[in-house]
Design an enzyme around this catalytic site. Structure first.
Site, PDB file in Angstrom:
ATOM      1  N   SER A 115      -9.621   1.950   2.979  1.00 41.37           N
ATOM      2  CA  SER A 115      -8.744   2.669   2.089  1.00 41.37           C
ATOM      3  C   SER A 115      -7.735   1.797   1.342  1.00 41.37           C
ATOM      4  O   SER A 115      -7.156   2.253   0.360  1.00 41.37           O
ATOM      5  CB  SER A 115      -7.999   3.745   2.861  1.00 41.37           C
ATOM      6  OG  SER A 115      -7.156   3.160   3.830  1.00 41.37           O
ATOM      7  N   LYS A 125       0.850  -1.198   0.000  1.00 40.94           N
ATOM      8  CA  LYS A 125       0.000   0.000   0.000  1.00 40.94           C
ATOM      9  C   LYS A 125       0.883   1.245   0.000  1.00 40.94           C
ATOM     10  O   LYS A 125       1.936   1.271   0.649  1.00 40.94           O
ATOM     11  CB  LYS A 125      -0.894  -0.030   1.241  1.00 40.94           C
ATOM     12  CG  LYS A 125      -1.918   1.092   1.304  1.00 40.94           C
ATOM     13  CD  LYS A 125      -2.809   0.931   2.545  1.00 40.94           C
ATOM     14  CE  LYS A 125      -3.868   2.007   2.618  1.00 40.94           C
ATOM     15  NZ  LYS A 125      -4.724   1.878   3.825  1.00 40.94           N
ATOM     16  N   SER A 165      -9.746  -0.367   7.205  1.00 42.40           N
ATOM     17  CA  SER A 165      -9.176  -0.177   5.866  1.00 42.40           C
ATOM     18  C   SER A 165      -8.498  -1.395   5.259  1.00 42.40           C
ATOM     19  O   SER A 165      -8.139  -1.368   4.081  1.00 42.40           O
ATOM     20  CB  SER A 165      -8.186   0.989   5.876  1.00 42.40           C
ATOM     21  OG  SER A 165      -8.889   2.203   5.831  1.00 42.40           O
TER      22      SER A 165
END
Lengths: 491, 97
Positions: free
Chosen positions: A154, A79, A178
């Protein structure tokens, strides 16, 4: 069967046995990426040449026997809020559009030490603020199951990449859900471990008291394997927990056991009540039933305080964000405005041009709840609510080994639907957020598809440091469920 | 709807947050924040008398380590990220007349 269909652990086994070359694994994910990226947009940074070069170097090490970890040779995505030395790390924000970290996050170092092949950086909501990956400054990631829908967020890029076979596993971060929510929306496994289990060193902070890095994988075995590799005590993170010294072992793969006899499982009534899509509810109850048939004791109970978690979270997370994001000032790294007069004007213009609307919204709210006159009424009140929520969980775990429920009240919404109403978007995190407030471990495992063909995830929550119970129950459930449908795209 | 967030508060919060909002953004922020505060006011239903605020979930305090340099000199690579640099330093706008 293609290479990209097998699990991360299986791939590494084949690589170490000489059946598959690291370079072939790297090329297989690049082919998937070529075929699907145009539709899905999982990645923000990808360096193909460096990847192929690294794959060849890694092969030599593996051949020499210098690298034989459980994920040796496996292409893994990271990420974009997790620092990777020498590779762009933007948090999907304009303000960090050109930031190249000088060091890697500890979790990345641990993975590389174990022979993982870092392939690139995945798209996310800007600074991890969002539940759909639509607040990224760069692109909108689409759900690989149906590109009219969001992948969740996210960590939407990481979850979509794993689901689409663009990598074999990924790292995400979870501040209010997330990792688990996008894993649920994309039909993959996602886990947030107990706070302090994985070093936050190199994770660009959003809400420091809530943030945890965690794995997003194809199955529970990959999840346990990856978690085991990155659960190292790190003195560079003052909130890192020396689990082994405290008697909380991190040999998570030892819990890959098919057995839930006598497991006491509680389902909070509020987790299957009003506001939960009936198809999601049915799927969750079916998963609970399956565990019950294997000997678990399942009952419904009142957890309490469920509706207070989201408001408490937004006060605490925004407050911490307003402080953490003050470091983006146009001096040390990232974007600086072109025209300005003096220092303060430079700060203001840089930040106003560099941050997107959702980030500004949270910084403003956070600055307000911390300001004199409002601190007690909002911030302290939220911290007291957090204490009550933690207590409610502690009381529940006296009766239950784990709590089971949906990861999210619905399946993935359509693109563009959520951003119109922030509070509605925040409410979609109602079942994941309290877990962060209480610092608990939780896992999302795919348990079904709705009538639109979108994945549903079952969330299992355990008491602090009880990841092994989650892994054992999740692994057992996965065996009962059988193989989950895979996305047949890009063939 | 809550009217706690008025023009004056928005100006003040903008100073604290070091954000310069356009008129349009200010209006939107006023609306958004008032709506959020309405929602957050739900917390007032809870009786928190005598509850200790919890900032950290585990009782970990004052984690110390020896003050020893373990990293190599990386000044140049760090400065390479700076929007402006001069003679091995971050270059900032003039702050003292």
């Amino acid at each position: 069967m293609q290479i990209t269909d097998i699990s991360a652990v299986e791939l590494s086994r084949k690589i170490k046995a000489g059946e598959i070359k690291v370079l072939d694994a790297a090329k297989a994910v690049l082919e998937k990426i070529d075929a699907l990226e145009g539709q899905i947009n999982s990645f923000v940074t990808l360096d193909r040449e460096a990847l192929l070069k690294k794959a060849e170097e890694l092969q030599i090490k593996i051949d020499k026997g210098e690298c034989n970890g459980p994920l040796a040779g496996v292409p893994i995505a990271i990420k974009d809020n997790i620092c990777t030395q020498g590779m762009l790390t933007t948090c999907s924000s304009k303000i960090l559009h050109n930031f190249i970290p000088e060091f890697s996050a500890q979790a990345v170092i641990d993975l590389e030490k174990a022979g993982a092949l870092i392939i690139g950086k995945t798209n996310m909501d800007e600074f991890a603020m969002g539940s759909t990956t639509e607040t990224s400054a760069y692109k909108v990631t689409k759900n690989p199951w149906n590109t009219d829908h969001v992948p969740g967020g996210s960590s939407g890029g990481s979850a979509a990449a794993v689901a689409a076979g663009e990598c074999f596993a990924a790292l995400g971060s979870d501040t209010g859900g997330s990792i688990r929510q996008p894993a649920s929306f994309c039909g993959v496994v996602g886990m947030k471990p107990t706070y302090g289990t994985i070093s936050r060193y190199g994770l660009i902070a959003y809400g420091s008291s809530l943030d945890q890095i965690g794995p997003i994988t194809k199955n529970v075995e990959d999840c346990a394997t990856m978690l085991e590799l990155i659960s190292t005590y790190d003195e560079k993170d003052s909130t890192s927990m020396d689990r082994v010294a405290h008697g909380y072992a991190t040999d998570f793969t030892s819990a890959l056991v098919e057995d839930v006899k006598g497991f006491r499982i509680g389902i909070p009534k509020d987790y299957i009540g009003e506001g939960v899509d009936p198809q999601v509810r049915d799927s969750i109850l079916k998963a609970a039933k399956a565990l019950e048939e294997k000997g678990a004791i399942v009952e419904e109970f009142e957890l309490g305080l469920v509706e207070y978690a989201v408001p408490a979270y937004y006060v605490i997370a925004s407050a911490e964000a307003s402080s953490n994001l003050s470091r983006f000032d146009g001096i040390k790294y990232g974007y600086r405005t072109e025209d300005y007069s003096g220092l303060h004007n430079m700060y203001k213009k840089t930040r106003s041009e560099g941050f997107g609307p959702e980030v500004k919204r949270r910084i403003m709210l956070g600055s307000f709840v911390l300001s004199s006159g409002f601190y007690d009424a909002y911030y302290l009140k939220a911290l007291k609510t957090k204490a009550l929520i933690k207590q409610a969980f502690t009381d529940s775990f006296k009766k239950y080994d784990m709590i089971l429920g949906p990861t999210a009240p619905t399946t993935a919404p359509r693109i563009g639907e959520s951003l119109q109403d922030p509070i509605k978007m925040y409410l979609s995190d109602i079942f994941t957020i309290s877990v962060n407030l209480a610092g608990l471990p939780a896992i999302s495992v795919p348990c079904g598809l709705d009538e639109k063909g979108l994945p549903i995830g079952v969330q299992m929550i355990a008491d602090s440091f009880e990841e092994k119970k989650l892994i054992q129950a999740a692994y057992t459930y996965e065996k009962i469920r059988g193989s989950f449908p895979t996305i047949q795209k890009g063939e | 709807m809550s009217e706690l967030i008025n023009d004056e508060v928005i100006e003040y919060v903008g100073i604290l947050a070091k954000l310069e909002l356009s008129e349009e953004e200010k209006e939107q922020a006023k609306k958004d924040m008032n709506r959020m505060l309405d929602y957050i006011d739900k917390l007032n239903e809870l009786d928190v008398t005598g509850v200790e605020p919890m900032s950290h979930v585990f009782p970990v305090t004052n984690v110390f380590r020896e003050d020893i340099i373990t990293n190599a000199d990386s000044r140049d690579r760090i400065l390479a990220n700076a929007p402006a640099q001069k003679e091995g330093c971050f270059k900032v706008p003039r702050t003292v007349e």
